[in-house]
Motif scaffolding. Sequence first.
Motif, PDB file in Angstrom:
ATOM      1  N   ILE A  16       0.842  -1.202   0.000  1.00  0.00           N
ATOM      2  CA  ILE A  16       0.000   0.000   0.000  1.00  0.00           C
ATOM      3  C   ILE A  16       0.874   1.247   0.000  1.00  0.00           C
ATOM      4  N   ARG A  17       1.918   1.274   0.825  1.00  0.00           N
ATOM      5  CA  ARG A  17       2.828   2.420   0.874  1.00  0.00           C
ATOM      6  C   ARG A  17       3.473   2.645  -0.498  1.00  0.00           C
ATOM      7  N   ARG A  19       2.234   1.860  -3.447  1.00  0.00           N
ATOM      8  CA  ARG A  19       1.208   2.400  -4.339  1.00  0.00           C
ATOM      9  C   ARG A  19       0.993   3.879  -4.052  1.00  0.00           C
ATOM     10  N   ARG A  20       0.925   4.262  -2.777  1.00  0.00           N
ATOM     11  CA  ARG A  20       0.725   5.668  -2.411  1.00  0.00           C
ATOM     12  C   ARG A  20       1.903   6.514  -2.871  1.00  0.00           C
ATOM     13  N   GLN A  23       1.698   7.056  -6.591  1.00  0.00           N
ATOM     14  CA  GLN A  23       0.702   8.072  -6.945  1.00  0.00           C
ATOM     15  C   GLN A  23       1.249   9.469  -6.688  1.00  0.00           C
ATOM     16  N   CYS A  24       1.973   9.645  -5.579  1.00  0.00           N
ATOM     17  CA  CYS A  24       2.600  10.934  -5.292  1.00  0.00           C
ATOM     18  C   CYS A  24       3.613  11.282  -6.373  1.00  0.00           C
ATOM     19  N   ARG A  44      -2.959  14.199   0.039  1.00  0.00           N
ATOM     20  CA  ARG A  44      -3.989  13.610  -0.826  1.00  0.00           C
ATOM     21  C   ARG A  44      -3.876  12.090  -0.851  1.00  0.00           C
ATOM     22  N   TRP A  45      -2.636  11.586  -0.768  1.00  0.00           N
ATOM     23  CA  TRP A  45      -2.400  10.147  -0.834  1.00  0.00           C
ATOM     24  C   TRP A  45      -2.131   9.528   0.532  1.00  0.00           C
ATOM     25  N   GLY A  46      -2.503  10.231   1.601  1.00  0.00           N
ATOM     26  CA  GLY A  46      -2.503   9.632   2.936  1.00  0.00           C
ATOM     27  C   GLY A  46      -1.271   9.853   3.778  1.00  0.00           C
TER      28      GLY A  46
END
Length: 78
Positions: A16-17, A19-20, A23-24, A44-46
């Motif tokens: 998950i990290r 993927r985030r 995205q960043c 925005r991406w957590g």
Amino acid sequence: MTDPVRQEGHTVAGWIRERRLDQCRHDLADPLLAARPINAIAARWGFTSAAHFSQAFRSAYGLSPRQFRQQCVAVNAD
């Protein structure tokens, strides 16, 4: 059925990290988002901590988020 995340040696949290962070990275490279602050993209991406985001990004990509963005701007300017 085998979990593809674990099969590659990743934890679910690690996947998950990644993927985030990806995205960043995508948003930081997007010329349409050049005016958006880096911490806003991270949030925005957590990523709620700018310091944690910067450290995680540098660890994953070898550059700080600011350096990465500057590199992308330079490439797009050519």
